[in-house]
Design a protein around this motif. Structure first.
Motif, mmCIF file in Angstrom:
data_model
loop_
_atom_site.group_PDB
_atom_site.id
_atom_site.type_symbol
_atom_site.label_atom_id
_atom_site.label_comp_id
_atom_site.label_asym_id
_atom_site.label_seq_id
_atom_site.Cartn_x
_atom_site.Cartn_y
_atom_site.Cartn_z
ATOM 1 N N ILE A 97 0.662 -1.152 0.106
ATOM 2 C CA ILE A 97 0.017 0.108 -0.024
ATOM 3 C C ILE A 97 0.938 1.157 0.123
ATOM 4 O O ILE A 97 0.565 2.346 -0.861
ATOM 5 C CB ILE A 97 -0.824 -0.098 1.179
ATOM 6 N N PHE A 98 2.030 1.147 0.774
ATOM 7 C CA PHE A 98 2.791 2.308 0.614
ATOM 8 C C PHE A 98 3.568 2.567 -0.561
ATOM 9 O O PHE A 98 3.593 3.771 -1.203
ATOM 10 C CB PHE A 98 3.697 2.392 1.911
ATOM 11 N N ASP A 99 3.889 1.484 -1.134
ATOM 12 C CA ASP A 99 4.252 1.601 -2.431
ATOM 13 C C ASP A 99 3.296 2.145 -3.586
ATOM 14 O O ASP A 99 3.733 2.712 -4.183
ATOM 15 C CB ASP A 99 4.777 0.033 -3.025
ATOM 16 N N GLN A 100 2.268 1.671 -3.315
ATOM 17 C CA GLN A 100 1.119 2.224 -4.292
ATOM 18 C C GLN A 100 0.789 3.692 -4.157
ATOM 19 O O GLN A 100 0.559 4.516 -5.347
ATOM 20 C CB GLN A 100 -0.256 1.451 -4.085
ATOM 21 N N VAL A 101 0.943 4.145 -3.156
ATOM 22 C CA VAL A 101 0.641 5.522 -2.735
ATOM 23 C C VAL A 101 2.051 6.370 -3.157
ATOM 24 O O VAL A 101 1.938 7.685 -3.132
ATOM 25 C CB VAL A 101 0.149 6.222 -1.731
ATOM 26 N N GLY A 102 3.028 5.718 -3.218
ATOM 27 C CA GLY A 102 4.275 6.360 -3.421
ATOM 28 C C GLY A 102 5.133 6.908 -2.421
ATOM 29 O O GLY A 102 5.936 7.889 -2.456
ATOM 30 N N ALA A 103 4.765 6.284 -1.078
ATOM 31 C CA ALA A 103 5.279 6.692 0.020
ATOM 32 C C ALA A 103 6.662 6.242 0.301
ATOM 33 O O ALA A 103 6.829 5.207 0.906
ATOM 34 C CB ALA A 103 4.567 6.464 1.376
ATOM 35 N N ASP A 104 7.666 6.518 -0.630
ATOM 36 C CA ASP A 104 9.075 6.069 -0.500
ATOM 37 C C ASP A 104 9.960 6.592 0.530
ATOM 38 O O ASP A 104 11.213 6.413 0.398
ATOM 39 C CB ASP A 104 9.551 6.089 -2.031
ATOM 40 N N ASN A 105 9.441 7.396 1.318
ATOM 41 C CA ASN A 105 10.183 8.536 2.179
ATOM 42 C C ASN A 105 10.147 7.440 3.588
ATOM 43 O O ASN A 105 10.361 8.084 4.750
ATOM 44 C CB ASN A 105 9.855 9.495 2.377
ATOM 45 N N VAL A 106 10.045 6.098 3.404
ATOM 46 C CA VAL A 106 9.711 5.124 4.669
ATOM 47 C C VAL A 106 10.982 4.378 4.875
ATOM 48 O O VAL A 106 11.480 3.880 3.954
ATOM 49 C CB VAL A 106 8.558 4.293 4.774
ATOM 50 N N ILE A 107 11.783 4.352 5.995
ATOM 51 C CA ILE A 107 12.966 3.475 6.325
ATOM 52 C C ILE A 107 11.961 2.056 7.222
ATOM 53 O O ILE A 107 11.713 2.499 8.308
ATOM 54 C CB ILE A 107 13.945 4.110 7.238
ATOM 55 N N TRP A 108 11.892 1.304 6.555
ATOM 56 C CA TRP A 108 11.113 0.094 6.917
ATOM 57 C C TRP A 108 12.129 -0.743 7.868
ATOM 58 O O TRP A 108 13.166 -1.506 7.655
ATOM 59 C CB TRP A 108 10.663 -1.001 6.100
ATOM 60 N N ILE A 109 11.617 -0.971 9.165
ATOM 61 C CA ILE A 109 12.272 -1.606 10.583
ATOM 62 C C ILE A 109 11.612 -2.680 10.885
ATOM 63 O O ILE A 109 10.513 -2.705 11.422
ATOM 64 C CB ILE A 109 12.617 -0.694 11.519
ATOM 65 N N TRP A 110 12.200 -3.974 10.803
ATOM 66 C CA TRP A 110 11.579 -5.085 11.354
ATOM 67 C C TRP A 110 12.232 -5.784 12.306
ATOM 68 O O TRP A 110 13.556 -5.713 12.505
ATOM 69 C CB TRP A 110 11.744 -6.333 10.085
ATOM 70 N N ALA A 111 11.615 -5.561 13.349
ATOM 71 C CA ALA A 111 12.123 -5.484 14.851
ATOM 72 C C ALA A 111 11.305 -6.873 15.852
ATOM 73 O O ALA A 111 10.599 -6.380 16.535
ATOM 74 C CB ALA A 111 12.083 -4.273 15.440
#
Length: 376
Positions: free
Chosen positions: A228-242
């Motif tokens: 969903i983030f990709d679809q809206v173009g929210a590419d300013n996210v650093i994704w953390i799997w924690a």
């Protein structure tokens, strides 16, 4: 118009639910581990009062900006992903941060002048994205880390079937996720997003071992949200799997919970010292397990040490451990006391010895620069 006092009451309830309720659930499990090692009476876990209400209006009026670091235009997230030349992140999670600038300033003073360049705060899925919090963080030259929790808060219990992983996968929450993603994109400034943390435990509704989920659903839910983030173009996210450290968590394969490097920028880790005598005893087993399936940079997204005679020596081993692991790009210290709802006094200021050990270690850090918005 919403009454400002109502907003403050909502914020206070949110912090109370997270810091008081969720921490009691997790640290109760840690207490069992600690009790087996050194006896129940040595630890004070659980309980605590509500944390203070974050002052959201503080972000626009009292943020102190150091003059030594220049301001600049909105940066690309790439500049934050791999700090150069041994630079690192020193973050805190604390009541009222990032909204009240005095919190980070005090942490820096307590750390002997090393001011945090990262700040973590918690947002559950009854809350929207707050651009003021992000601006407040950057105005203090601190990278914001949002722990994004898919539930309605601890007051609703640990199960919450309406937030089961299946409901994320099947699109039940798509409108909320899309709204949040669009707001993140519109804000522009990079944010680190720690989604569904400690998923290898059982104390949150998004954990596969919680009782309302099935194996394989966490990674599927992660990919759905990321899409969903990709679809809206929210590419300013650093994704953390924690995940949580292995000690205290459920016996579940971390690899089975991992969505893959294509969906993750940083690995996170919750790691609290309750009975270990050195940082390596606490951190190494989980780090080695993670390195079996990913080489992504690792950020210790929550850490602290239980009060006691071992605390200052443990802190003394933490910073040398950090130096020996260049793939670990920093840490976030959990600056919550028992009174704040932290379950125990995890702060590095809990005793003169602990504070002195932390000051000595913090003085060896070279922090990655974080720009502030122009005009801050």
């Amino acid at each position: 118009m919403t009454d400002e006092r109502d907003v403050e009451r909502d914020d206070e309830r949110d912090v109370r639910e997270r810091a008081g309720g969720a921490r009691r659930m997790k640290f109760a499990a840690l207490a069992v581990v600690a009790a087996l090692a050194v006896g129940v009476g040595a630890f004070t876990l659980g309980g605590g009062n509500a944390a203070k209400s974050p002052g959201k209006d503080d972000a626009g009026r009292s943020v102190a900006v150091p003059s030594s670091t220049p301001t600049e235009a909105v940066p690309d997230k790439a500049r934050f992903l791999a700090p150069a030349n041994g630079a690192t992140y020193f973050g805190i999670a604390a009541p009222d941060a990032p909204w009240k600038s005095a919190v980070l300033a005090k942490a820096g003073k307590d750390a002997g002048g090393t001011v945090p360049n990262m700040v973590e705060y918690f947002v559950n899925w009854t809350k929207g994205f707050d651009p003021g919090a992000v601006r407040s963080a950057y105005s203090q030259h601190a990278l914001p880390v949002i722990t994004w929790e898919p539930w309605a808060g601890a007051a609703k219990g640990t199960k919450q079937p309406s937030y089961a992983l299946s409901t994320i996968i099947d699109g039940t929450h798509d409108a909320y996720i899309t709204s949040f993603a669009k707001a993140v994109k519109a804000n522009g400034w990079p944010v680190a997003l720690r989604f569904g943390h400690e998923m290898n435990g059982h104390w949150y509704p998004w954990a596969e071992r919680n009782g309302i989920n099935k194996p394989g659903q966490f990674a599927a839910a992660w990919k759905h949200v990321h899409k969903i983030f990709d679809q809206v173009g929210a590419d300013n996210v650093i994704w953390i799997w924690a995940p949580n450290v292995l000690r205290g968590a459920d016996r579940v394969s971390l690899k089975s919970l991992y969505p893959g490097d294509a969906y993750v920028d940083w690995i996170g880790m919750s790691a609290y010292d309750v009975s270990e005598h050195t940082a390596s005893r606490l951190l190494d087993p989980t780090l080695h397990t993670i390195r079996d399936f990913t080489a992504r940079p690792l950020l210790i997204t929550e850490t602290g040490s239980q009060p006691g005679s071992q605390k200052a020596p443990w802190i003394g081993t933490f910073f040398p451990w950090l130096k020996k692991h260049p793939d670990v790009i920093g840490f976030v210290w959990f600056q919550y006391t028992h009174a704040d709802g932290g379950g125990a006094n995890w702060t590095f200021t809990s005793s003169p010895a602990a504070e002195q050990a932390f000051r000595k270690g913090a003085g060896t850090l070279r922090l990655a620069p974080v720009p502030a918005p122009a005009g801050s």
